[in-house]
Design a protein around this motif. Structure first.
Motif, PDB file in Angstrom:
ATOM      1  N   SER A   1       0.808  -1.221   0.000  1.00 45.47           N
ATOM      2  CA  SER A   1       0.000   0.000   0.000  1.00 45.47           C
ATOM      3  C   SER A   1       0.841   1.271   0.000  1.00 45.47           C
ATOM      4  N   HIS A   2       2.158   1.153   0.247  1.00 45.67           N
ATOM      5  CA  HIS A   2       2.998   2.356   0.353  1.00 45.67           C
ATOM      6  C   HIS A   2       2.950   3.230  -0.900  1.00 45.67           C
ATOM      7  N   PRO A   3       3.088   2.663  -2.117  1.00 46.88           N
ATOM      8  CA  PRO A   3       3.014   3.528  -3.315  1.00 46.88           C
ATOM      9  C   PRO A   3       1.666   4.237  -3.445  1.00 46.88           C
ATOM     10  N   PHE A   4       0.598   3.576  -3.039  1.00 48.62           N
ATOM     11  CA  PHE A   4      -0.731   4.193  -3.106  1.00 48.62           C
ATOM     12  C   PHE A   4      -0.844   5.330  -2.084  1.00 48.62           C
ATOM     13  N   GLN A   5      -0.256   5.113  -0.896  1.00 47.15           N
ATOM     14  CA  GLN A   5      -0.274   6.172   0.106  1.00 47.15           C
ATOM     15  C   GLN A   5       0.527   7.376  -0.363  1.00 47.15           C
ATOM     16  N   GLN A   6       1.657   7.141  -1.008  1.00 49.93           N
ATOM     17  CA  GLN A   6       2.441   8.239  -1.546  1.00 49.93           C
ATOM     18  C   GLN A   6       1.674   8.997  -2.618  1.00 49.93           C
ATOM     19  N   ALA A   7       0.833   8.283  -3.366  1.00 52.33           N
ATOM     20  CA  ALA A   7       0.018   8.940  -4.395  1.00 52.33           C
ATOM     21  C   ALA A   7      -0.996   9.890  -3.752  1.00 52.33           C
ATOM     22  N   ILE A   8      -1.554   9.513  -2.594  1.00 51.92           N
ATOM     23  CA  ILE A   8      -2.489  10.389  -1.879  1.00 51.92           C
ATOM     24  C   ILE A   8      -1.782  11.665  -1.450  1.00 51.92           C
ATOM     25  N   ILE A   9      -0.599  11.509  -0.854  1.00 51.94           N
ATOM     26  CA  ILE A   9       0.155  12.671  -0.379  1.00 51.94           C
ATOM     27  C   ILE A   9       0.525  13.578  -1.549  1.00 51.94           C
ATOM     28  N   ARG A  10       0.960  12.979  -2.651  1.00 46.28           N
ATOM     29  CA  ARG A  10       1.338  13.781  -3.821  1.00 46.28           C
ATOM     30  C   ARG A  10       0.142  14.535  -4.392  1.00 46.28           C
ATOM     31  N   LYS A  11      -1.016  13.866  -4.477  1.00 45.06           N
ATOM     32  CA  LYS A  11      -2.207  14.499  -5.034  1.00 45.06           C
ATOM     33  C   LYS A  11      -2.682  15.645  -4.149  1.00 45.06           C
ATOM     34  N   LYS A  12      -2.719  15.429  -2.841  1.00 42.78           N
ATOM     35  CA  LYS A  12      -3.182  16.471  -1.939  1.00 42.78           C
ATOM     36  C   LYS A  12      -2.188  17.631  -1.867  1.00 42.78           C
ATOM     37  N   THR A  13      -0.916  17.353  -2.060  1.00 41.31           N
ATOM     38  CA  THR A  13       0.076  18.431  -2.120  1.00 41.31           C
ATOM     39  C   THR A  13      -0.151  19.293  -3.353  1.00 41.31           C
ATOM     40  N   GLU A  14      -0.465  18.656  -4.479  1.00 39.57           N
ATOM     41  CA  GLU A  14      -0.754  19.396  -5.706  1.00 39.57           C
ATOM     42  C   GLU A  14      -2.012  20.255  -5.549  1.00 39.57           C
ATOM     43  N   GLU A  15      -2.959  19.805  -4.723  1.00 43.37           N
ATOM     44  CA  GLU A  15      -4.196  20.559  -4.503  1.00 43.37           C
ATOM     45  C   GLU A  15      -4.047  21.592  -3.382  1.00 43.37           C
ATOM     46  N   ASN A  16      -2.830  21.762  -2.859  1.00 45.73           N
ATOM     47  CA  ASN A  16      -2.523  22.711  -1.772  1.00 45.73           C
ATOM     48  C   ASN A  16      -3.237  22.351  -0.476  1.00 45.73           C
ATOM     49  N   LEU A  17      -3.614  21.086  -0.305  1.00 42.35           N
ATOM     50  CA  LEU A  17      -4.241  20.623   0.925  1.00 42.35           C
ATOM     51  C   LEU A  17      -3.216  20.061   1.905  1.00 42.35           C
ATOM     52  N   TYR A  18      -2.042  19.683   1.414  1.00 46.16           N
ATOM     53  CA  TYR A  18      -0.932  19.267   2.264  1.00 46.16           C
ATOM     54  C   TYR A  18       0.216  20.235   2.014  1.00 46.16           C
ATOM     55  N   SER A  19       0.833  20.723   3.091  1.00 44.47           N
ATOM     56  CA  SER A  19       1.956  21.646   2.938  1.00 44.47           C
ATOM     57  C   SER A  19       2.969  21.409   4.048  1.00 44.47           C
ATOM     58  N   ASP A  20       4.211  21.668   3.728  1.00 46.91           N
ATOM     59  CA  ASP A  20       5.316  21.496   4.675  1.00 46.91           C
ATOM     60  C   ASP A  20       6.183  22.741   4.596  1.00 46.91           C
ATOM     61  N   GLN A  21       6.012  23.650   5.570  1.00 50.57           N
ATOM     62  CA  GLN A  21       6.714  24.930   5.552  1.00 50.57           C
ATOM     63  C   GLN A  21       7.710  24.995   6.716  1.00 50.57           C
ATOM     64  N   GLU A  22       8.760  24.220   6.616  1.00 52.52           N
ATOM     65  CA  GLU A  22       9.776  24.250   7.657  1.00 52.52           C
ATOM     66  C   GLU A  22      10.478  25.612   7.660  1.00 52.52           C
ATOM     67  N   THR A  23      10.923  26.014   8.819  1.00 53.66           N
ATOM     68  CA  THR A  23      11.615  27.294   9.054  1.00 53.66           C
ATOM     69  C   THR A  23      10.689  28.487   8.818  1.00 53.66           C
ATOM     70  N   ASP A  24       9.376  28.317   8.939  1.00 55.77           N
ATOM     71  CA  ASP A  24       8.450  29.412   8.663  1.00 55.77           C
ATOM     72  C   ASP A  24       7.830  29.980   9.939  1.00 55.77           C
ATOM     73  N   ILE A  25       8.269  29.541  11.109  1.00 64.32           N
ATOM     74  CA  ILE A  25       7.865  30.160  12.372  1.00 64.32           C
ATOM     75  C   ILE A  25       8.943  31.154  12.770  1.00 64.32           C
ATOM     76  N   HIS A  26       8.545  32.374  13.053  1.00 65.78           N
ATOM     77  CA  HIS A  26       9.506  33.439  13.349  1.00 65.78           C
ATOM     78  C   HIS A  26       9.367  33.896  14.794  1.00 65.78           C
TER      79      HIS A  26
END
Length: 255
Positions: free
Chosen positions: A144-169
């Motif tokens: 199931s790992h490749p399918f799970q990665q597909a979910i993360i990739r799709k939601k990232t493309e839709e701006n529903l998943y984001s990873d903004q490291e170093t963005d707390i000031h």
């Protein structure tokens, strides 16, 4: 401007903390500029201000005030992922896996890369970072790992998943702030904002704050009607479509 004024007010309030207060009593104080986002028909997205302060002794240096990680998670949902294979020259759905417990929205911000804040074991246990999320499925993890990665990739493309490291000031030695964006396609439901304070790789304090995203106005009325009476909503949609077609043909009919 409203968020900025609110932030200044909170900074003034936090600065009034007694200087002899023990660091262990309230190591982390946090809040959100608004706990409710109303989604209307003209909603184009918004952003929220998340802020707080870390309480430390007066003799500590800035580097000893710790690091902050903030995670915002949306309501969980079911997602079916299908893989297409080529059969006799035609692309068809060959394999599908259903996942449950998938966050509909996931955003993370931090003071620096999370791998430099704490160990991988802690990050995996707290599910900090999109790649460390684990979804439930009936298939083996390896399959199931490749399918799970597909979910993360799709939601990232839709701006529903984001990873903004170093963005707390940090503002000064203890006060911190950040902004998290919510796109126009953000799902409605109950959200939670998680605040983590780390020092020397150890988790010192954690807090959660609720966040609600709800439809309002006419969109809310239609949404509630569709959820409560799906059959009637379907019939009404068909009748509206038929009436719109008849009206268009009547207007553009050639005499």
């Amino acid at each position: 401007m409203k968020n900025f004024i609110l932030f200044l007010f909170v900074l003034a309030t936090l600065s009034m903390t007694t200087p002899h207060q023990s660091p262990a009593s309230t190591p982390l104080v946090t809040d959100i500029s608004s706990h409710l986002i109303s989604v209307t028909s003209d909603f184009t997205g918004t952003e929220l201000l998340l802020f707080g302060a870390t309480e430390t002794g007066a003799d500590l240096n800035y580097s000893e005030h710790g690091d902050v990680i903030i995670v915002v998670r949306g309501p969980e949902e079911k997602v079916v992922v299908r893989r297409k294979d080529r059969v006799a020259g035609i692309w068809v759905n060959a394999v599908s896996i259903e996942f449950t417990g998938v966050p509909s929205f996931y955003a993370i911000v931090s003071t620096k890369p999370v791998a430099d804040i704490t160990s991988a074991n802690v990050l995996n246990r707290l599910k900090i970072g999109p790649t460390r999320l684990s979804f439930k499925s009936s298939e083996a993890a390896k399959e199931s790992h490749p399918f799970q990665q597909a979910i993360i990739r799709k939601k990232t493309e839709e701006n529903l998943y984001s990873d903004q490291e170093t963005d707390i000031h940090f503002l000064g030695n203890t006060l911190f702030r950040t902004n998290i964006e919510f796109p126009a396609n953000v799902p409605v439901g109950n959200y939670v904002a998680e605040f983590y304070l780390f020092r020397g790789g150890d988790l010192i304090s954690a807090q959660t704050s609720p966040l609600f995203i709800k439809k309002s106005g006419l969109g809310r009325t239609i949404f509630d009607f569709a959820q409560d009476y799906p059959a009637l909503y379907g019939i009404a949609a068909i009748l509206v479509a038929l009436f719109a077609g008849w009206l268009a043909s009547a207007i553009f009919r050639k005499d």
